[in-house]
Design a protein around this motif. Structure first.
Motif, PDB file in Angstrom:
ATOM      1  N   LEU A   1     -51.333  -8.312 -14.916  1.00  0.00           N
ATOM      2  CA  LEU A   1     -52.398  -7.513 -15.538  1.00  0.00           C
ATOM      3  C   LEU A   1     -53.510  -7.210 -14.724  1.00  0.00           C
ATOM      4  CD1 LEU A   1     -52.747  -9.524 -18.946  1.00  0.00           C
ATOM      5  CD2 LEU A   1     -52.195  -6.883 -18.711  1.00  0.00           C
ATOM      6  N   TYR A   2     -53.820  -8.041 -13.780  1.00  0.00           N
ATOM      7  CA  TYR A   2     -54.793  -7.855 -12.777  1.00  0.00           C
ATOM      8  C   TYR A   2     -54.451  -6.811 -11.890  1.00  0.00           C
ATOM      9  CZ  TYR A   2     -58.843  -9.390  -9.900  1.00  0.00           C
ATOM     10  OH  TYR A   2     -60.183  -9.139  -9.048  1.00  0.00           O
ATOM     11  N   SER A   3     -53.144  -6.678 -11.550  1.00  0.00           N
ATOM     12  CA  SER A   3     -52.697  -5.516 -10.619  1.00  0.00           C
ATOM     13  C   SER A   3     -52.641  -4.136 -11.318  1.00  0.00           C
ATOM     14  CB  SER A   3     -51.287  -6.073  -9.847  1.00  0.00           C
ATOM     15  OG  SER A   3     -51.547  -7.335  -9.033  1.00  0.00           O
ATOM     16  N   THR A   4     -52.165  -4.442 -12.478  1.00  0.00           N
ATOM     17  CA  THR A   4     -51.738  -3.060 -12.996  1.00  0.00           C
ATOM     18  C   THR A   4     -52.939  -2.571 -13.948  1.00  0.00           C
ATOM     19  OG1 THR A   4     -50.560  -4.095 -14.918  1.00  0.00           O
ATOM     20  CG2 THR A   4     -49.476  -3.771 -13.129  1.00  0.00           C
ATOM     21  N   ARG A   5     -53.672  -3.424 -14.499  1.00  0.00           N
ATOM     22  CA  ARG A   5     -54.534  -3.029 -15.412  1.00  0.00           C
ATOM     23  C   ARG A   5     -54.011  -2.426 -16.752  1.00  0.00           C
ATOM     24  NH1 ARG A   5     -57.332  -5.418 -11.962  1.00  0.00           N
ATOM     25  NH2 ARG A   5     -59.382  -4.620 -11.087  1.00  0.00           N
ATOM     26  N   SER A   6     -52.970  -2.844 -17.035  1.00  0.00           N
ATOM     27  CA  SER A   6     -52.073  -2.290 -18.284  1.00  0.00           C
ATOM     28  C   SER A   6     -51.160  -3.439 -18.806  1.00  0.00           C
ATOM     29  CB  SER A   6     -51.078  -1.128 -17.718  1.00  0.00           C
ATOM     30  OG  SER A   6     -50.374  -0.663 -18.567  1.00  0.00           O
ATOM     31  N   VAL A   7     -51.311  -3.454 -20.193  1.00  0.00           N
ATOM     32  CA  VAL A   7     -50.374  -4.483 -20.670  1.00  0.00           C
ATOM     33  C   VAL A   7     -48.789  -3.680 -20.794  1.00  0.00           C
ATOM     34  CG1 VAL A   7     -49.774  -5.065 -23.086  1.00  0.00           C
ATOM     35  CG2 VAL A   7     -51.944  -5.245 -22.342  1.00  0.00           C
ATOM     36  N   THR A   8     -48.815  -2.419 -20.838  1.00  0.00           N
ATOM     37  CA  THR A   8     -47.613  -1.717 -21.043  1.00  0.00           C
ATOM     38  C   THR A   8     -46.765  -1.885 -19.524  1.00  0.00           C
ATOM     39  OG1 THR A   8     -48.282  -0.081 -22.442  1.00  0.00           O
ATOM     40  CG2 THR A   8     -46.195   0.385 -21.184  1.00  0.00           C
ATOM     41  N   ARG A   9     -47.276  -1.602 -18.322  1.00  0.00           N
ATOM     42  CA  ARG A   9     -46.878  -1.611 -17.253  1.00  0.00           C
ATOM     43  C   ARG A   9     -46.442  -3.227 -16.835  1.00  0.00           C
ATOM     44  NH1 ARG A   9     -50.337   2.189 -15.789  1.00  0.00           N
ATOM     45  NH2 ARG A   9     -51.783   0.977 -14.606  1.00  0.00           N
ATOM     46  N   SER A  10     -47.246  -3.900 -17.395  1.00  0.00           N
ATOM     47  CA  SER A  10     -47.023  -5.474 -16.933  1.00  0.00           C
ATOM     48  C   SER A  10     -45.875  -6.281 -17.928  1.00  0.00           C
ATOM     49  CB  SER A  10     -48.228  -6.351 -17.695  1.00  0.00           C
ATOM     50  OG  SER A  10     -49.448  -6.177 -16.580  1.00  0.00           O
ATOM     51  N   ALA A  11     -45.749  -5.632 -19.034  1.00  0.00           N
ATOM     52  CA  ALA A  11     -44.578  -5.952 -19.830  1.00  0.00           C
ATOM     53  C   ALA A  11     -43.295  -5.473 -19.082  1.00  0.00           C
ATOM     54  CB  ALA A  11     -44.658  -5.281 -21.247  1.00  0.00           C
ATOM     55  N   GLU A  12     -43.297  -4.086 -18.352  1.00  0.00           N
ATOM     56  CA  GLU A  12     -41.989  -3.475 -17.976  1.00  0.00           C
ATOM     57  C   GLU A  12     -41.889  -4.630 -16.456  1.00  0.00           C
ATOM     58  OE1 GLU A  12     -43.376   0.338 -16.896  1.00  0.00           O
ATOM     59  OE2 GLU A  12     -42.867   1.154 -19.090  1.00  0.00           O
TER      60      GLU A  12
ATOM     61  N   SER B   1     -60.925  -0.558 -21.512  1.00  0.00           N
ATOM     62  CA  SER B   1     -61.978   0.387 -20.781  1.00  0.00           C
ATOM     63  C   SER B   1     -60.974   1.753 -20.835  1.00  0.00           C
ATOM     64  CB  SER B   1     -62.769  -0.073 -19.746  1.00  0.00           C
ATOM     65  OG  SER B   1     -61.648   0.202 -18.717  1.00  0.00           O
ATOM     66  N   ALA B   2     -61.730   2.839 -20.540  1.00  0.00           N
ATOM     67  CA  ALA B   2     -60.874   4.042 -20.295  1.00  0.00           C
ATOM     68  C   ALA B   2     -60.274   3.973 -19.067  1.00  0.00           C
ATOM     69  CB  ALA B   2     -62.150   5.177 -19.979  1.00  0.00           C
ATOM     70  N   GLU B   3     -60.636   2.993 -17.991  1.00  0.00           N
ATOM     71  CA  GLU B   3     -59.670   2.680 -16.973  1.00  0.00           C
ATOM     72  C   GLU B   3     -58.737   1.755 -16.840  1.00  0.00           C
ATOM     73  OE1 GLU B   3     -63.358   2.505 -16.711  1.00  0.00           O
ATOM     74  OE2 GLU B   3     -63.422   4.652 -16.235  1.00  0.00           O
ATOM     75  N   GLY B   4     -58.521   1.351 -18.237  1.00  0.00           N
ATOM     76  CA  GLY B   4     -57.271   0.239 -18.224  1.00  0.00           C
ATOM     77  C   GLY B   4     -57.874  -1.004 -18.829  1.00  0.00           C
ATOM     78  N   MET B   5     -57.173  -2.124 -18.459  1.00  0.00           N
ATOM     79  CA  MET B   5     -57.629  -3.654 -18.777  1.00  0.00           C
ATOM     80  C   MET B   5     -58.514  -4.082 -17.879  1.00  0.00           C
ATOM     81  SD  MET B   5     -56.140  -4.264 -21.944  1.00  0.00           S
ATOM     82  CE  MET B   5     -56.269  -5.992 -22.058  1.00  0.00           C
TER      83      MET B   5
ATOM     84  N   GLN C   1     -47.020  -0.263  -5.851  1.00  0.00           N
ATOM     85  CA  GLN C   1     -46.624  -1.113  -7.147  1.00  0.00           C
ATOM     86  C   GLN C   1     -45.151  -1.547  -6.930  1.00  0.00           C
ATOM     87  OE1 GLN C   1     -48.246  -2.454  -9.427  1.00  0.00           O
ATOM     88  NE2 GLN C   1     -46.537  -3.109 -10.685  1.00  0.00           N
ATOM     89  N   ALA C   2     -44.495  -0.356  -6.439  1.00  0.00           N
ATOM     90  CA  ALA C   2     -43.311  -0.548  -6.437  1.00  0.00           C
ATOM     91  C   ALA C   2     -42.813  -1.829  -5.520  1.00  0.00           C
ATOM     92  CB  ALA C   2     -42.164   0.579  -5.955  1.00  0.00           C
ATOM     93  N   LEU C   3     -43.383  -1.857  -4.130  1.00  0.00           N
ATOM     94  CA  LEU C   3     -43.251  -3.112  -3.434  1.00  0.00           C
ATOM     95  C   LEU C   3     -43.603  -4.491  -4.112  1.00  0.00           C
ATOM     96  CD1 LEU C   3     -44.158  -1.307  -0.129  1.00  0.00           C
ATOM     97  CD2 LEU C   3     -42.220  -2.051  -0.494  1.00  0.00           C
TER      98      LEU C   3
END
Length: 320
Positions: A13-24, A52-56, A135-137
Motif C-alpha cells: 500500500l505504501y508503494s502503490t497507494r492503491s488497494v486494487t494494485r496491492s491486492a493484485e 485522497s485524489a492521489e490514492g491512499m 513497479q514491475a521490478l
C-alpha cells in the motif's frame, strides 16, 4: 504479534497507494485486502492510510513505520533464502527482462545462446520498458532491466555494463559518403543530408537536446519508433541515421561488407552508460544473482570484474 501478510500489505500500500494494485501484487481479492487493512488499523491503533485524489496516502504513523517494516520483510526474505541455491542446469524458471528493441538485436541473441547452453529449462521473456517498469521490478513481475534508465533510483541496484557514444550509419554505396574522408564528411555535409529520426531509447533525449542546444539542422525524412527495419531502409536509400555505437556497429556487421557503413558523428553528443537494474527486494535472491552474473559476464566491458555481480553494483536511496 503482527501477521507477516499484514506487513506485506502495508509495504504494498505504501508503494502503490492503491488497494486494487496491492491486492493484485499479493494475489488476493480486494475484499480480502480491505479486511486485512482493517485488522492492521485496529492492531496499530491508527488509520495508516487515508483516501485522497492521489490514492491512499500514508499517515505520519505509517511514514514512521515503513522503514522498520521493510527491514523486517527483507530480513525474513534473506532468512528464507539463506540456504536456497539456484542450479541453472536443472532449474525450471522464467526470467522476465525489460529491454529496448535495440537490446533485442545487440544483447538478447548472446544472452539466449548462453542460457540455452547452461540452463536448458530456463525461459527468457523480453518485456518492454514502459512507465510501469519500477513497479514491475519491485513486484517481481520483471527480474531485470537492461538499458539507460536514469529514473530508476530509490530502492534499486544498478551495475554498469558498458559505455555508449554515438555514430552515424549509412548505405555503404551512398553516393556522397562512399569515399567519405574528414574533408568530405563533416558537419555541413551532415546537415545537408536527409535523415532517419528514431525515437527509441532514453538516449535519444541526449541526441535531441544536443541538436537543439547547438542549433543544428537535421532534415528528418522518416521517423521510426524503433530499430525494426532500419537496416533494410538504410540499405535501399540515401538516408543517414544517428544512433548509439553498439546498435550501429551490430547492424553494420550483420549487413555484410557492402551493406552499411559506420561514420563518425561530426559533432559531440553526450555519451551514456548501459546498466542492469534490479530491485533491492531481490538483491539476495539466488536466481536473480545468477541472471545478473550471466549478464555481467557477457556484457560488462573488459577491465571490470564480472565475477560477482554485487561487487560493483550500487543501491540508490533517497539520500544518494
Amino acid at each position: 504479534m503482527l501477521d507477516i501478510k499484514l506487513l506485506r500489505l502495508l509495504d504494498q500500500l505504501y508503494s502503490t497507494r492503491s488497494v486494487t494494485r496491492s491486492a493484485e501484487a499479493l494475489g488476493q481479492s480486494q475484499p480480502t485486502v480491505s479486511i486485512w487493512l482493517a485488522r492492521l488499523r485496529k492492531e496499530l491503533g491508527d488509520p495508516l492510510f487515508v483516501r485522497s485524489a492521489e490514492g491512499m496516502l500514508p499517515t505520519p504513523r505509517t511514514d514512521a513505520l515503513i522503514a522498520t517494516v521493510r527491514e523486517v520483510l527483507n530480513g525474513l526474505q534473506r532468512l528464507a533464502q539463506s540456504g536456497a541455491a539456484f542450479d541453472a542446469a536443472t532449474a525450471q524458471r522464467r526470467f522476465a527482462i525489460c529491454m529496448t528493441d535495440a537490446s533485442h538485436i545487440t544483447l538478447l541473441p548472446r544472452l539466449l545462446a548462453h542460457v540455452r547452453a547452461l540452463a536448458p529449462g530456463v525461459v527468457l521473456q523480453a518485456k518492454r520498458i514502459d512507465a510501469d517498469l519500477a513497479q514491475a521490478l519491485q513486484a517481481g513481475e520483471a527480474d531485470l532491466a537492461l538499458g539507460f534508465l536514469p529514473w530508476l533510483d530509490t530502492g534499486f541496484y544498478q551495475q554498469t555494463l558498458y559505455a555508449q557514444d554515438w555514430i552515424c550509419l549509412a548505405n555503404a554505396q551512398h553516393p556522397r559518403v562512399i569515399d567519405a574522408t574528414p574533408a568530405h564528411w563533416n558537419l555541413a555535409v551532415y546537415q545537408a543530408e536527409a535523415h532517419i529520426g528514431i525515437s527509441a531509447g532514453t538516449g535519444y533525449q541526449l541526441l535531441d537536446s544536443t541538436v537543439a542546444a547547438q542549433h543544428l539542422t537535421r532534415q528528418i525524412r522518416l521517423e521510426l519508433p524503433g530499430f525494426l527495419g532500419l537496416s533494410a531502409i538504410l540499405s535501399t536509400s540515401d538516408l543517414i541515421a544517428t544512433l548509439p555505437r553498439h546498435i550501429g556497429e551490430t547492424l553494420a556487421r550483420a549487413s555484410g561488407p557492402n551493406g552499411l557503413r559506420v561514420l563518425p558523428c561530426p559533432f559531440e553528443i553526450q555519451g551514456f552508460t548501459v546498466k542492469q537494474y534490479w530491485h533491492a527486494r531481490y538483491h539476495h535472491d539466488a536466481a536473480s544473482r545468477w541472471l545478473r552474473g550471466v549478464c555481467a559476464e557477457l556484457f560488462m566491458e573488459s577491465g571490470s570484474s564480472p565475477g560477482n555481480a554485487g561487487a560493483t553494483s550500487y543501491l540508490f536511496d533517497s539520500a544518494s
